[in-house]
Design a protein around this motif. Structure first.
Motif, mmCIF file in Angstrom:
data_model
loop_
_atom_site.group_PDB
_atom_site.id
_atom_site.type_symbol
_atom_site.label_atom_id
_atom_site.label_comp_id
_atom_site.label_asym_id
_atom_site.label_seq_id
_atom_site.Cartn_x
_atom_site.Cartn_y
_atom_site.Cartn_z
ATOM 1 N N CYS A 48 0.850 -0.992 0.053
ATOM 2 C CA CYS A 48 0.020 0.063 -0.123
ATOM 3 C C CYS A 48 0.785 1.323 0.102
ATOM 4 C CB CYS A 48 -1.011 -0.084 1.259
ATOM 5 S SG CYS A 48 -2.155 -1.349 1.022
ATOM 6 N N ALA A 51 2.283 1.495 -3.490
ATOM 7 C CA ALA A 51 1.347 1.946 -4.380
ATOM 8 C C ALA A 51 0.803 3.452 -4.233
ATOM 9 C CB ALA A 51 -0.016 0.990 -4.090
ATOM 10 N N ASN A 54 3.646 5.709 -5.716
ATOM 11 C CA ASN A 54 3.521 5.632 -7.172
ATOM 12 C C ASN A 54 2.388 6.221 -7.512
ATOM 13 O OD1 ASN A 54 5.972 4.318 -7.632
ATOM 14 N ND2 ASN A 54 4.875 2.271 -7.416
#
Length: 117
Positions: A48, A51, A54
């Motif tokens: 998480c 992510a 990103n």
């Protein structure tokens, strides 16, 4: 069985996770289960964080779930969607039934010559 809740906070980038564990077995079995679930949670946490970084960097955006690797999430979301649709239809039917009943009551009151204000 375990349950995880992620709670947002007022501080950007900070959230709180709460875990509930339900187990009907020996302490040794629970320890083994707990270690496994904790490892999965730590891996998920790492994923998480990466992510989110990103997403913020514009590396990629949201997309569909992987049907092979995320089938548990897909199953859960499907069950929630079904429950929401069922509840919506039940409330819609109930509202329509009330409207019919109210229409009958108003019609019979008006038909008797009684004025309703």
């Amino acid at each position: 069985m375990s349950s995880f809740r992620t709670l947002p906070s007022e501080e950007s980038g900070v959230s709180r996770m709460e875990f509930d564990y339900y187990h009907n077995g020996t302490e040794a079995e629970f320890e083994q289960y707990y270690k496994f679930v904790r490892q999965v949670a730590l891996e998920d946490f790492e994923l998480c964080e990466r992510a989110q970084a990103n997403l913020e960097a514009g590396v990629y955006g949201e997309g569909i779930l992987n049907p092979v690797k995320e089938n548990g999430v897909l199953f859960y979301q499907g069950r929630v969607r079904e429950a929401v649709y069922r509840q919506f239809e039940a409330e819609k039917s109930e509202k329509e039934e009330r409207a019919k009943t109210e229409k009958k009551v108003v019609g019979s009151v008006v038909g008797t010559g009684i004025s309703v204000r």
